[in-house]
Write an enzyme that holds these catalytic residues in place. Structure first.
Site, mmCIF file in Angstrom:
data_model
loop_
_atom_site.group_PDB
_atom_site.id
_atom_site.type_symbol
_atom_site.label_atom_id
_atom_site.label_comp_id
_atom_site.label_asym_id
_atom_site.label_seq_id
_atom_site.Cartn_x
_atom_site.Cartn_y
_atom_site.Cartn_z
ATOM 1 N N HIS A 51 1.344 10.728 7.084
ATOM 2 C CA HIS A 51 0.560 10.732 8.322
ATOM 3 C C HIS A 51 1.397 11.464 9.370
ATOM 4 O O HIS A 51 2.632 11.418 9.318
ATOM 5 C CB HIS A 51 0.353 9.323 8.880
ATOM 6 C CG HIS A 51 -0.370 8.380 7.988
ATOM 7 N ND1 HIS A 51 0.249 7.676 7.008
ATOM 8 C CD2 HIS A 51 -1.667 8.002 7.969
ATOM 9 C CE1 HIS A 51 -0.641 6.897 6.399
ATOM 10 N NE2 HIS A 51 -1.815 7.086 6.961
ATOM 11 N N GLU A 87 -8.203 4.236 -3.885
ATOM 12 C CA GLU A 87 -6.993 3.425 -3.743
ATOM 13 C C GLU A 87 -7.250 2.089 -4.429
ATOM 14 O O GLU A 87 -8.168 1.366 -4.048
ATOM 15 C CB GLU A 87 -6.725 3.231 -2.238
ATOM 16 C CG GLU A 87 -5.284 3.013 -1.883
ATOM 17 C CD GLU A 87 -4.845 1.571 -1.880
ATOM 18 O OE1 GLU A 87 -5.353 0.778 -2.710
ATOM 19 O OE2 GLU A 87 -3.990 1.233 -1.070
ATOM 20 N N ASP A 93 -4.015 -6.210 1.340
ATOM 21 C CA ASP A 93 -3.614 -4.935 0.767
ATOM 22 C C ASP A 93 -2.138 -4.936 0.359
ATOM 23 O O ASP A 93 -1.307 -4.356 1.048
ATOM 24 C CB ASP A 93 -3.853 -3.924 1.901
ATOM 25 C CG ASP A 93 -4.162 -2.552 1.414
ATOM 26 O OD1 ASP A 93 -4.018 -2.310 0.220
ATOM 27 O OD2 ASP A 93 -4.541 -1.726 2.260
ATOM 28 N N ASP A 104 -0.530 -3.646 -2.272
ATOM 29 C CA ASP A 104 -0.034 -2.337 -2.735
ATOM 30 C C ASP A 104 1.250 -2.404 -3.559
ATOM 31 O O ASP A 104 2.285 -1.849 -3.186
ATOM 32 C CB ASP A 104 0.238 -1.413 -1.541
ATOM 33 C CG ASP A 104 -1.027 -0.987 -0.830
ATOM 34 O OD1 ASP A 104 -2.120 -1.203 -1.372
ATOM 35 O OD2 ASP A 104 -0.909 -0.418 0.270
HETATM 36 C C1 ASO Z 1 -2.159 3.887 4.731
HETATM 37 C C2 ASO Z 1 -2.980 3.102 3.766
HETATM 38 C C3 ASO Z 1 -3.385 3.942 2.598
HETATM 39 C C4 ASO Z 1 -3.936 5.251 2.989
HETATM 40 C C5 ASO Z 1 -3.142 5.924 4.043
HETATM 41 C C6 ASO Z 1 -3.866 7.127 4.543
HETATM 42 O O1 ASO Z 1 -2.234 2.011 3.266
HETATM 43 O O2 ASO Z 1 -4.241 3.267 1.750
HETATM 44 O O3 ASO Z 1 -3.942 6.098 1.854
HETATM 45 O O4 ASO Z 1 -2.768 5.077 5.069
HETATM 46 O O5 ASO Z 1 -4.223 7.028 5.863
#
Ligand code: ASO
Length: 403
Positions: free
Chosen positions: A68, A235, A274, A276
């Site tokens: 990001h 995801e 979430d 992950d």
């Molecule tokens: C963080 C999120 C994820 C996503 C990413 C993209 O955990 O799932 O892919 O941001 O903005």
């Protein structure tokens, strides 16, 4: 299949968890300190972090990464300063990409963390915020273009509602579609050729998120005439939050030609949020790679390890282990899936299961040319169907032979 393991498994390291993750969870503060970080959140610190990130990725042998805007560069006091910060880091990223050969799988903008986005970005009820998100997106697309990103992801972090009583859902969905249309226009204007991807998630932090799952996103795109310009980034933990399994969304997106990229983690059904985790479920990886093989690959997308560094994961060596284990899981998944396909059992079974659609009324139904009257005439002539036809609830057990 004429492709190498690397071409099938286009692994990518995610910047936000692997290099920015400090072990935060919804119930507690971070637990991880990295020696290259200082308290300053400065451009200098961000540059030091980026050098470490590329060193890590190069040692790992991974060819792609994702970020990001706010992962790589600190937010400034205003848009202009944020953009200047970004420029400094983008220059360094370009240099490090060149030196290491590591490429940008996808870029995106963080349009959910800052308090201004507390009610969403493109679906915010305040047009001022929507415009700000659009301005940030403009810069994000320029960054993606400059670094040769192969894709650009839109994850609607807070695009949803908390109460239907104060929300005009059609207006908000229209604003979101218009936001995407602005992005498409600017993409064309600057000549950015990366694939646009939408990443579904059903909830959290909003009560209900608009991009609920693959099929919801496909319906949204078709409704607003955007289906040719976007694909889907699936995801796994988001699919489990939607009440599906990982492979459900993979298969549904692929069936409609919309599977663009895959975030790779293990959704934990034990926890509601979430979490992950790094992927370790070989059965899920086998099913995912089966679809990837069947659709002929995942280019220009990839397998991005969007997996959270665990709270106990204070050693850098642990980050290597996590990624290596994850790559092993997918490599095994790919091999298993190849065997499963090559053995021909699935194809043979599918052909047998749907063979009634190759003749008589079945062929007409398949072609979309049958009428209700013809179906009735068929039944009157051939009698009632047997209730056992096509049932094979235990077929899935044969997967154990391959995993
Ligand atoms: C963080 C999120 C994820 C996503 C990413 C993209 O955990 O799932 O892919 O941001 O903005």
């Amino acid at each position: 299949h004429g492709k190498t393991m690397e071409e099938w498994c286009r692994f990518s390291v995610c910047y936000w968890h692997t290099f920015r993750g400090v072990g935060l969870d919804p119930f507690g503060a971070g637990t991880i300190e990295r020696e290259w970080e200082d308290e300053s959140d400065s451009v200098e610190n961000a540059k030091r972090r980026m050098r470490v990130a590329f060193e890590f990725m190069a040692k790992l042998g991974v060819k792609y990464y994702c970020f990001h805007d706010r992962d790589i560069a600190p937010e400034g006091k205003d848009l202009a300063e944020s953009n200047r910060n970004l420029d400094a880091l983008v220059d360094l990223a370009a240099q490090l990409q060149k030196e290491t050969g590591i490429k940008l799988l996808w870029a995106t903008c963080n349009l959910f963390s800052h308090p201004r986005y507390m009610n969403g970005a493109s679906t915010n009820p305040d047009a001022h915020v929507v415009a700000y998100a659009a301005a940030a997106l403009k810069k994000g697309l320029e960054v993606a273009h400059k670094l040769g990103a192969e894709n650009y992801v839109f994850w609607g972090g807070r695009e949803g509602y908390n109460s239907l009583l104060n929300t005009d859902v059609l207006a908000e969905l229209t604003h979101m579609a218009n936001f995407f249309k602005m992005a498409l226009a600017y993409k064309k204007k600057i000549g950015f050729t990366g694939q646009f991807l939408i990443e579904p998630k059903p909830k959290e932090p909003t009560k209900h998120q608009y991009d609920y799952d693959a099929m919801t996103v496909i319906a949204f795109l078709k409704n607003f005439g955007l289906e040719k310009d976007f694909k889907i980034n699936v995801e796994p933990n988001h699919t489990t939050l939607a009440g599906h399994c990982y492979e459900h969304d993979i298969v549904m997106a692929s069936a409609f030609g919309m599977l663009g990229s895959i975030d790779s983690n293990t959704g934990s059904p034990d926890l509601g949020w979430d979490t992950d985790q790094f992927p370790m479920d070989t059965k899920a990886c086998t099913m995912v790679m089966k679809t990837v093989l069947e659709q002929g690959g995942i280019q220009p997308g990839g397998l991005n390890f969007d997996a959270k560094v665990r709270r106990e994961s204070t050693e850098v060596s642990d980050m290597f282990i996590a990624h290596i284990g994850a790559m092993d899981a997918f490599a095994r998944g790919l091999k298993n899936a190849a065997r499963l396909i090559e053995d021909g059992i699935i194809k043979k079974n599918l052909e047998a299961r749907y063979k009634s659609f190759s003749v008589d009324i079945g062929a007409k139904i398949k072609a979309g040319s049958a009428t209700l009257e013809e179906c009735e005439a068929f039944i009157l002539k051939n009698g009632e169907p047997k209730k056992t036809s096509g049932k094979q609830e235990h077929f899935e057990s044969m997967l154990n032979h391959y995993v």
